[in-house]
Design a protein around this motif. Structure first.
Motif, mmCIF file in Angstrom:
data_model
loop_
_atom_site.group_PDB
_atom_site.id
_atom_site.type_symbol
_atom_site.label_atom_id
_atom_site.label_comp_id
_atom_site.label_asym_id
_atom_site.label_seq_id
_atom_site.Cartn_x
_atom_site.Cartn_y
_atom_site.Cartn_z
ATOM 1 N N THR A 67 0.834 -1.201 0.000
ATOM 2 C CA THR A 67 0.000 0.000 0.000
ATOM 3 C C THR A 67 0.872 1.254 0.000
ATOM 4 N N PRO A 68 0.603 2.193 -0.909
ATOM 5 C CA PRO A 68 1.367 3.459 -0.893
ATOM 6 C C PRO A 68 1.249 4.138 0.466
ATOM 7 N N VAL A 69 2.363 4.640 0.961
ATOM 8 C CA VAL A 69 2.392 5.229 2.307
ATOM 9 C C VAL A 69 2.146 6.735 2.237
ATOM 10 N N PHE A 70 1.114 7.160 2.992
ATOM 11 C CA PHE A 70 0.817 8.588 3.122
ATOM 12 C C PHE A 70 0.594 8.902 4.592
ATOM 13 N N LYS A 71 1.087 10.068 5.025
ATOM 14 C CA LYS A 71 0.722 10.529 6.355
ATOM 15 C C LYS A 71 -0.761 10.871 6.349
ATOM 16 N N LEU A 72 -1.366 10.808 7.511
ATOM 17 C CA LEU A 72 -2.812 11.005 7.599
ATOM 18 C C LEU A 72 -3.253 12.306 6.936
ATOM 19 N N ASN A 73 -2.559 13.401 7.238
ATOM 20 C CA ASN A 73 -2.960 14.702 6.685
ATOM 21 C C ASN A 73 -2.734 14.800 5.179
ATOM 22 N N ASP A 74 -1.727 14.086 4.669
ATOM 23 C CA ASP A 74 -1.385 14.189 3.247
ATOM 24 C C ASP A 74 -2.396 13.487 2.334
ATOM 25 N N HIS A 139 -0.825 13.888 20.612
ATOM 26 C CA HIS A 139 -0.901 12.993 19.448
ATOM 27 C C HIS A 139 -2.328 12.479 19.247
ATOM 28 N N CYS A 140 -3.023 12.229 20.351
ATOM 29 C CA CYS A 140 -4.420 11.769 20.254
ATOM 30 C C CYS A 140 -5.296 12.838 19.603
ATOM 31 N N PHE A 141 -5.140 14.093 20.049
ATOM 32 C CA PHE A 141 -5.920 15.205 19.471
ATOM 33 C C PHE A 141 -5.603 15.367 17.984
ATOM 34 N N ASN A 142 -4.315 15.312 17.629
ATOM 35 C CA ASN A 142 -3.914 15.465 16.228
ATOM 36 C C ASN A 142 -4.485 14.350 15.358
ATOM 37 N N TYR A 143 -4.485 13.136 15.900
ATOM 38 C CA TYR A 143 -5.019 11.985 15.159
ATOM 39 C C TYR A 143 -6.504 12.159 14.869
ATOM 40 N N ILE A 144 -7.269 12.510 15.893
ATOM 41 C CA ILE A 144 -8.726 12.680 15.711
ATOM 42 C C ILE A 144 -9.009 13.825 14.741
ATOM 43 N N ASP A 145 -8.276 14.923 14.864
ATOM 44 C CA ASP A 145 -8.480 16.059 13.949
ATOM 45 C C ASP A 145 -8.158 15.653 12.510
ATOM 46 N N GLY A 146 -7.102 14.840 12.335
ATOM 47 C CA GLY A 146 -6.744 14.366 10.991
ATOM 48 C C GLY A 146 -7.827 13.498 10.382
#
Length: 482
Positions: A67-74, A139-146
């Motif tokens: 699977t191509p790797v992308f960061k959550l925001n990207d 990190h939890c907040f950033n993950y949920i926002d993403g």
């Protein structure tokens, strides 16, 4: 590079996820993977009781693209390749509702879901691994926002699906949406479980933020008619599991590759057998000619000698075939799997399996096996060794030409099933008597287990790496893999 991950897949099978990824600068990448499986003698496994066909039934593989790797925001921001590809596919089908455009849209939707799943998995694993870190709450907040941002941007595409006025296209969009929603709920709840284990008040706000998000997502699923877990509703939960499984297979089908399986080296084998037959016939003809010349006046003797020569000819043919087969065994494998995308071959995987003796195992492998002195000195220990070989070749240029994604290589998902082996195991629980301090006889239960050792040699170019795993099992199933 060869990357190996392993886990217990179910009660009677372990999964090896083997990633083959090469250098981008190379036109073609070749890999070798040799696996030595050490099996207890008590299971009575040998080439007669456990043949190649049985082994390949127990060792099943699926081949798919990494699977191509992308960061959550990207996924939906910056260049936003996954989201933009889906948008473009929708626009193409609005311009022309053709079979070609429909196939492309379905592929892009599936791949969007697969990329999202991998990004969510990596984020959740990272948070859980670092839950004691002072920055865990952030990190939890950033993950949920993403995740919220991705859901918002993806669900805005529903208007494009509706514009097609095609229920089948709307369903394709909804399948990916439902899959993503299930994946987020399942994996995000694991963060809450990790937080609850810590009993750290500094994570309370993060826990509430995550829980609020999950509750809202459950409300969305209920509104869309998606399946939800329900307390004391076995039938409903059974349908939920079935639905999740179907969606997972559907989404990940975008990554699976077409495999054409053939017998490796079949043409060479037939040529070698023909040469063996020809050599035997030559010997027979020479012997017959000599007998005719020297014993021509004794017909009865000639007849007996020719029969003997004929028998000798068959033995020579069998012996020569055996010699050819032995010489070719190391060069050729049992099975060749040609890998294709859109009917274009991108590489192959060859597989071979044989029982071997201690003397044929490299010294470094025996050192890693690390038998105890009791095992080494025990004449009845006689551990059986299976050598399972794989050779892999991947055409990098063909991979790069597959849509707009940078596929790094392939994943070989292999599952080894022990169902056949479990029938050769004794009762899982046995009784053990002992005398306590009051001189009373007591009986306790003890678990009888069997251990299989897997040692993998991963070769990429000049690089060699080793991985070792110990699987513990009994008749009730697999207990652990470490």
């Amino acid at each position: 590079m060869i990357d190996v991950e392993t886990k217990i897949h179910d009660k009677f099978s372990i999964e090896f996820k083997i990633g083959f990824s090469g250098q981008e600068s190379s036109k073609k990448n070749d890999f070798s993977l040799n696996s030595w499986i050490f099996v207890p003698n008590s299971l009575d496994v040998n080439k007669n009781t456990y043949n190649k066909e049985r082994f390949y039934k127990d060792m099943r593989s699926n081949i798919r693209l990494i699977t191509p790797v992308f960061k959550l925001n990207d996924i939906v921001e910056n260049q936003a390749i996954p989201l933009n590809n889906v948008k473009t596919s929708f626009q193409n089908i609005l311009n022309e509702n053709s079979d070609k455009n429909l196939i492309d849209l379905e592929f892009q939707l599936k791949l969007f879901g697969a990329i999202f799943k991998s990004a969510v998995r990596d984020n959740v694993n990272s948070i859980n691994s670092n839950i004691k870190n002072p920055n865990a709450a952030e990190h939890c907040f950033n993950y949920i926002d993403g995740v919220k941002t991705i859901f918002k941007k993806y669900r805005e595409l529903y208007s494009l699906a509706k514009k097609t006025h095609d229920e089948s296209i709307i369903s394709l969009y909804a399948f990916t949406d439902e899959f993503m929603s299930h994946q987020v709920e399942m994996r995000t709840i694991r963060i809450i479980k990790s937080i609850d284990k810590q009993k750290d008040t500094s994570l309370d706000k993060a826990r509430k933020h995550i829980a609020d998000f999950i509750i809202k997502e459950q409300e969305y699923k209920r509104k869309q008619g998606y399946k939800l877990a329900a307390k004391n509703k076995d039938d409903s939960n059974k349908e939920l599991l079935y639905r999740r499984s179907l969606l997972k297979k559907y989404i990940e089908s975008s990554l699976y590759l077409k495999i054409d399986k053939t017998e490796d080296g079949k043409a060479i084998q037939q040529v070698s057998f023909s040469l063996a037959a020809g050599l035997a016939m030559l010997v027979y003809s020479l012997v017959a000619l000599i007998f005719q010349k020297h014993f021509g006046s004794y017909p009865a003797l000639i007849f007996i000698l020719l029969v003997a020569a004929y028998v000798l000819k068959d033995r020579i043919k069998d012996l020569t075939r055996w010699i050819f087969a032995k010489k070719l065994k190391d060069k050729y494998f049992d099975i060749r799997n040609d890998i294709s995308i859109k009917k274009k071959k991108i590489g192959w995987i060859k597989e071979g399996v044989d029982f071997i003796t201690d003397e044929k195992v490299p010294a470094e492998i025996m050192k890693m096996r690390n038998r105890s002195q009791l095992e080494t000195n025990n004449d009845f220990f006689d551990e059986k060794i299976i050598l399972y070989r794989k050779k892999v070749s991947i055409d990098n240029e063909m991979l790069k030409n597959y849509y707009d994604y940078d596929f790094k290589g392939i994943n070989d998902i292999s599952r080894f099933n022990i169902n056949y082996l479990k029938y050769r195991m004794d009762n899982p629980i046995v009784s053990v008597d002992y005398l306590d301090n009051d001189m009373n006889v007591n009986t306790v239960s003890a678990e009888r287990v069997y251990t299989l050792i897997f040692i993998l040699q991963c070769i990429t170019g000049d690089s060699v790496q080793y991985k070792a795993f110990r699987m513990t099992a009994n008749r009730d199933g697999i207990i652990s893999i470490e």
